[in-house]
Design a protein around this motif. Structure first.
Motif, PDB file in Angstrom:
ATOM      1  N   ASN A 130       9.009 -45.959  24.539  1.00  0.00           N
ATOM      2  CA  ASN A 130       9.509 -47.337  24.372  1.00  0.00           C
ATOM      3  C   ASN A 130       9.854 -47.951  25.694  1.00  0.00           C
ATOM      4  OD1 ASN A 130      10.423 -49.849  23.532  1.00  0.00           O
ATOM      5  ND2 ASN A 130      11.860 -49.044  21.733  1.00  0.00           N
ATOM      6  N   PRO A 131       8.608 -48.522  26.405  1.00  0.00           N
ATOM      7  CA  PRO A 131       8.849 -48.861  27.942  1.00  0.00           C
ATOM      8  C   PRO A 131       9.921 -50.107  27.917  1.00  0.00           C
ATOM      9  CG  PRO A 131       6.805 -49.410  26.752  1.00  0.00           C
ATOM     10  CD  PRO A 131       7.024 -48.597  25.906  1.00  0.00           C
ATOM     11  N   ALA A 132      10.260 -50.737  26.714  1.00  0.00           N
ATOM     12  CA  ALA A 132      11.121 -51.835  26.646  1.00  0.00           C
ATOM     13  C   ALA A 132      12.612 -51.542  26.771  1.00  0.00           C
ATOM     14  CB  ALA A 132      10.920 -52.625  25.266  1.00  0.00           C
ATOM     15  N   ASP A 133      12.814 -50.123  26.377  1.00  0.00           N
ATOM     16  CA  ASP A 133      14.188 -49.464  26.643  1.00  0.00           C
ATOM     17  C   ASP A 133      14.364 -49.312  28.170  1.00  0.00           C
ATOM     18  OD1 ASP A 133      14.852 -49.009  24.230  1.00  0.00           O
ATOM     19  OD2 ASP A 133      13.991 -46.953  23.884  1.00  0.00           O
ATOM     20  N   LYS A 134      13.589 -49.390  29.100  1.00  0.00           N
ATOM     21  CA  LYS A 134      13.572 -49.547  30.443  1.00  0.00           C
ATOM     22  C   LYS A 134      14.048 -50.859  31.078  1.00  0.00           C
ATOM     23  CE  LYS A 134      10.574 -45.139  31.005  1.00  0.00           C
ATOM     24  NZ  LYS A 134       9.575 -44.566  31.885  1.00  0.00           N
ATOM     25  N   VAL A 135      13.744 -52.072  30.254  1.00  0.00           N
ATOM     26  CA  VAL A 135      14.024 -53.045  30.662  1.00  0.00           C
ATOM     27  C   VAL A 135      15.903 -53.477  30.370  1.00  0.00           C
ATOM     28  CG1 VAL A 135      13.575 -55.688  30.500  1.00  0.00           C
ATOM     29  CG2 VAL A 135      11.626 -53.929  30.276  1.00  0.00           C
ATOM     30  N   PRO A 136      16.403 -53.742  31.451  1.00  0.00           N
ATOM     31  CA  PRO A 136      17.914 -53.924  30.985  1.00  0.00           C
ATOM     32  C   PRO A 136      18.097 -55.305  30.294  1.00  0.00           C
ATOM     33  CG  PRO A 136      17.452 -54.489  33.276  1.00  0.00           C
ATOM     34  CD  PRO A 136      16.373 -53.698  32.924  1.00  0.00           C
ATOM     35  N   LYS A 137      18.876 -55.140  29.193  1.00  0.00           N
ATOM     36  CA  LYS A 137      19.189 -56.304  28.353  1.00  0.00           C
ATOM     37  C   LYS A 137      20.588 -56.694  28.870  1.00  0.00           C
ATOM     38  CE  LYS A 137      18.884 -55.730  23.651  1.00  0.00           C
ATOM     39  NZ  LYS A 137      19.114 -55.612  22.206  1.00  0.00           N
ATOM     40  N   PRO A 138      20.419 -58.242  29.041  1.00  0.00           N
ATOM     41  CA  PRO A 138      21.754 -58.795  29.729  1.00  0.00           C
ATOM     42  C   PRO A 138      23.008 -58.472  28.841  1.00  0.00           C
ATOM     43  CG  PRO A 138      20.259 -60.362  28.652  1.00  0.00           C
ATOM     44  CD  PRO A 138      19.479 -59.185  28.654  1.00  0.00           C
ATOM     45  N   ARG A 139      24.120 -58.211  29.199  1.00  0.00           N
ATOM     46  CA  ARG A 139      25.187 -57.951  28.716  1.00  0.00           C
ATOM     47  C   ARG A 139      25.748 -59.457  27.904  1.00  0.00           C
ATOM     48  NH1 ARG A 139      30.026 -55.410  32.071  1.00  0.00           N
ATOM     49  NH2 ARG A 139      28.585 -53.848  32.033  1.00  0.00           N
ATOM     50  N   ARG A 140      26.078 -59.274  26.861  1.00  0.00           N
ATOM     51  CA  ARG A 140      26.291 -60.501  25.877  1.00  0.00           C
ATOM     52  C   ARG A 140      27.606 -61.083  26.231  1.00  0.00           C
ATOM     53  NH1 ARG A 140      25.657 -59.963  19.479  1.00  0.00           N
ATOM     54  NH2 ARG A 140      23.551 -59.704  20.250  1.00  0.00           N
TER      55      ARG A 140
END
Length: 354
Positions: A127-137
């Protein structure tokens, strides 16, 4: 030529840490589908809430990667798409710097790959999208409204608009029960239990629960069903316009736009229906404690929480007692009479048929 045993052992340890078997390395098929071919499968298998939240982002993903196979985009390309969508977003009055856009794009991309893993199209943990940091809510700006603010909303809602009885009914429904907008829209004509003054709520995560409602609210819902519906318990939608058509989310949008034109602070703070939920649950928490507020909100028991809470969750009688105090109106299931208190000038409902 034989392989070095130490190298083989090191490779096995690495694969084990990644959760990948040697067979998984051979699993990506040559005919792996493109995003344009596979995303419709993801959408069809997703619930209405997910489609509503991520549908726009799945469209952008197809526009960007449509003719490419699922295994082709690199994490840097996904992050580039995220930043482009943030930069080109529509700036609304509740804009928070594009955090929600970035968060939803990453979540939408991860959902595509998680579905592909479940369908055995790609190896586990691919899952390459797992390597993209999600902004902290960021913390929500919503808060409980004060009594003066609730009174001002009640005056604005009941005193204007082309269908004040419906708007007033919605306002009191949410203020009393703390239900979500989706819970109100999902109400059916057979979701009213008039003898014990309960309504059945269907809300997020497919939860179904019976929530106490005041006799005043129950009578008004029954009047609404009589004037605008079938006047009997059926599985048809309960809340309707004057012409009998069921309401939808746009009804709420128009309601708050109208109120915002009358009360500047509603527009400035982006007050919405969910603020009423905050208001009610805060009052219940302050007067009856977090356990009762947890049950009043219809929250499910979280994993890892105090196991004892599973056995001590509040009863409907507990919720009815809190409701009676909040509305200052007796409830048939309450264990004690309502004390003085509650919200000043709790909104009085106009006749629905007027």
């Amino acid at each position: 030529m034989s392989s070095d045993p130490k190298t083989v052992q090191a490779a096995r340890l690495l694969l084990a840490q990644l959760g990948v078997t040697p067979n998984d390395l051979m699993r990506i098929p040559v005919d792996l589908p493109t995003f344009a071919a596979y995303v419709p499968t993801v959408i069809a298998a997703s619930g209405p809430g997910a489609v509503r939240t991520y549908g726009t982002y799945w469209t952008r993903i197809v526009e960007t990667f449509g003719d490419r196979r699922l295994d082709e985009p690199a994490p840097s390309e996904i992050e580039a798409l995220m930043r482009r969508l943030v930069a080109t977003r529509t700036i609304r009055r509740n804009d928070c710097g594009g955090h929600s856009v970035a968060e939803h794009l990453v979540a939408a991309m991860r959902a595509v790959y998680n579905r592909a893993i479940n369908d055995n199209l790609v190896p586990p943990n691919y899952n390459p999208a797992d390597k993209v940091p999600k902004p902290r809510r960021r913390p929500t700006a919503r808060r409980a409204l004060g009594p003066a603010e609730v009174t001002a909303l009640a005056d604005a809602i009941t005193g204007g608009g082309h269908d004040a009885p419906l708007d007033t009914l919605l306002f009191r429904l949410h203020l009393e029960t703390a239900c979500r907008r989706g819970g109100a829209l999902a109400l059916r004509e057979n979701d009213i239990e008039p003898t014990t003054c309960l309504i059945r709520l269907r809300e997020k995560n497919n939860t179904v629960r019976w929530q106490p409602a005041s006799p005043t609210l129950v009578r008004s819902l029954l009047d609404h069903r009589r004037h605008r519906g079938n006047d009997k318990p059926t599985p048809e939608p309960l809340l309707r316009h004057r012409d009998g058509d069921p309401i939808n989310r746009r009804r709420y949008d128009r309601l708050w736009q109208r109120v915002g034109r009358q009360l500047d602070w509603v527009t400035a703070r982006n007050v919405s229906t969910h603020w009423l939920r905050h208001t009610t649950l805060t009052w219940v928490d302050r007067h009856y404690g977090p356990s009762i507020a947890h049950g009043y909100a219809g929250h499910t028991h979280p994993r890892g929480d105090d196991v004892t809470a599973v056995y001590t969750k509040p009863t409907i009688a507990d919720l009815a007692t809190a409701l009676a105090a909040y509305t200052r109106e007796p409830h048939p299931l309450a264990t004690t009479p309502p004390p003085d208190g509650g919200l000043p000038a709790f909104p009085i409902l106009n006749p629905v048929g007027s």
